[in-house]
Design a protein around this motif. Structure first.
Motif, PDB file in Angstrom:
ATOM      1  N   TYR A 175       3.450 -12.493   8.630  1.00  0.00           N
ATOM      2  CA  TYR A 175       3.006 -11.699   7.485  1.00  0.00           C
ATOM      3  C   TYR A 175       4.174 -11.442   6.537  1.00  0.00           C
ATOM      4  O   TYR A 175       5.304 -11.217   6.975  1.00  0.00           O
ATOM      5  N   LEU A 176       3.867 -11.426   5.241  1.00  0.00           N
ATOM      6  CA  LEU A 176       4.899 -11.174   4.238  1.00  0.00           C
ATOM      7  C   LEU A 176       5.424  -9.740   4.336  1.00  0.00           C
ATOM      8  O   LEU A 176       6.621  -9.501   4.204  1.00  0.00           O
ATOM      9  N   TRP A 177       4.537  -8.772   4.598  1.00  0.00           N
ATOM     10  CA  TRP A 177       4.981  -7.378   4.679  1.00  0.00           C
ATOM     11  C   TRP A 177       5.948  -7.181   5.847  1.00  0.00           C
ATOM     12  O   TRP A 177       6.858  -6.368   5.764  1.00  0.00           O
ATOM     13  N   ALA A 178       5.748  -7.922   6.940  1.00  0.00           N
ATOM     14  CA  ALA A 178       6.667  -7.795   8.078  1.00  0.00           C
ATOM     15  C   ALA A 178       8.015  -8.426   7.738  1.00  0.00           C
ATOM     16  O   ALA A 178       9.061  -7.919   8.141  1.00  0.00           O
ATOM     17  N   HIS A 179       7.981  -9.507   6.991  1.00  0.00           N
ATOM     18  CA  HIS A 179       9.224 -10.151   6.558  1.00  0.00           C
ATOM     19  C   HIS A 179      10.036  -9.197   5.681  1.00  0.00           C
ATOM     20  O   HIS A 179      11.251  -9.071   5.838  1.00  0.00           O
ATOM     21  N   ARG A 180       9.343  -8.510   4.786  1.00  0.00           N
ATOM     22  CA  ARG A 180      10.028  -7.526   3.927  1.00  0.00           C
ATOM     23  C   ARG A 180      10.492  -6.320   4.737  1.00  0.00           C
ATOM     24  O   ARG A 180      11.557  -5.767   4.491  1.00  0.00           O
ATOM     25  N   GLY A 199      13.824  -6.285   6.456  1.00  0.00           N
ATOM     26  CA  GLY A 199      14.972  -5.897   5.642  1.00  0.00           C
ATOM     27  C   GLY A 199      15.395  -4.464   5.935  1.00  0.00           C
ATOM     28  O   GLY A 199      16.586  -4.148   5.944  1.00  0.00           O
ATOM     29  N   TRP A 200      14.408  -3.603   6.194  1.00  0.00           N
ATOM     30  CA  TRP A 200      14.718  -2.209   6.561  1.00  0.00           C
ATOM     31  C   TRP A 200      15.481  -2.169   7.881  1.00  0.00           C
ATOM     32  O   TRP A 200      16.483  -1.462   8.011  1.00  0.00           O
ATOM     33  N   ALA A 201      15.007  -2.937   8.849  1.00  0.00           N
ATOM     34  CA  ALA A 201      15.679  -2.948  10.152  1.00  0.00           C
ATOM     35  C   ALA A 201      17.076  -3.559  10.034  1.00  0.00           C
ATOM     36  O   ALA A 201      18.010  -3.094  10.683  1.00  0.00           O
ATOM     37  N   ALA A 202      17.211  -4.577   9.210  1.00  0.00           N
ATOM     38  CA  ALA A 202      18.522  -5.220   9.035  1.00  0.00           C
ATOM     39  C   ALA A 202      19.501  -4.281   8.338  1.00  0.00           C
ATOM     40  O   ALA A 202      20.699  -4.309   8.621  1.00  0.00           O
ATOM     41  N   SER A 203      18.996  -3.431   7.445  1.00  0.00           N
ATOM     42  CA  SER A 203      19.897  -2.477   6.794  1.00  0.00           C
ATOM     43  C   SER A 203      20.284  -1.340   7.746  1.00  0.00           C
ATOM     44  O   SER A 203      21.369  -0.794   7.659  1.00  0.00           O
TER      45      SER A 203
END
Length: 93
Positions: free
Chosen positions: A47-52, A55-59
């Motif tokens: 899913y695109l929303w999970a891909h975006r 980014g929160w988890a990576a930050s």
């Protein structure tokens, strides 16, 4: 750009991890944010929303996301090697 790789098993695993996140928020033993981040990681190619959201988890955990991605690559390689060994074993038998 996101690469879609649909898989029913990954969707089931990812949604199960996301479903555990609220339980982890209520129980002091289970870390809810970690389950949510792992669910996003598993669903990132679904899913695109999970891909975006990854980014929160990576930050929040920049080095941890990289380590989990490296671990995923190692697990895929190990599964491929095991599958090749099993195919050779049953081909000889």
């Amino acid at each position: 750009m996101m690469e879609y790789r649909p898989s029913l098993r990954r969707k089931c695993a990812g949604w199960s991890l996301i479903a555990l996140a609220p339980v982890g928020g209520l129980l002091p033993v289970l870390p809810g944010a970690v389950f949510f981040a792992l669910g996003l990681f598993v669903l990132r190619h679904q899913y695109l929303w999970a891909h975006r959201g990854l980014g929160w988890a990576a930050s929040r955990w920049p080095t941890t996301v990289e380590k989990v991605e490296a671990m995923e690559v190692r697990m895929i390689q190990r599964a491929d090697r095991t599958g090749q060994r099993l195919r050779r074993l049953f081909r000889l038998g």
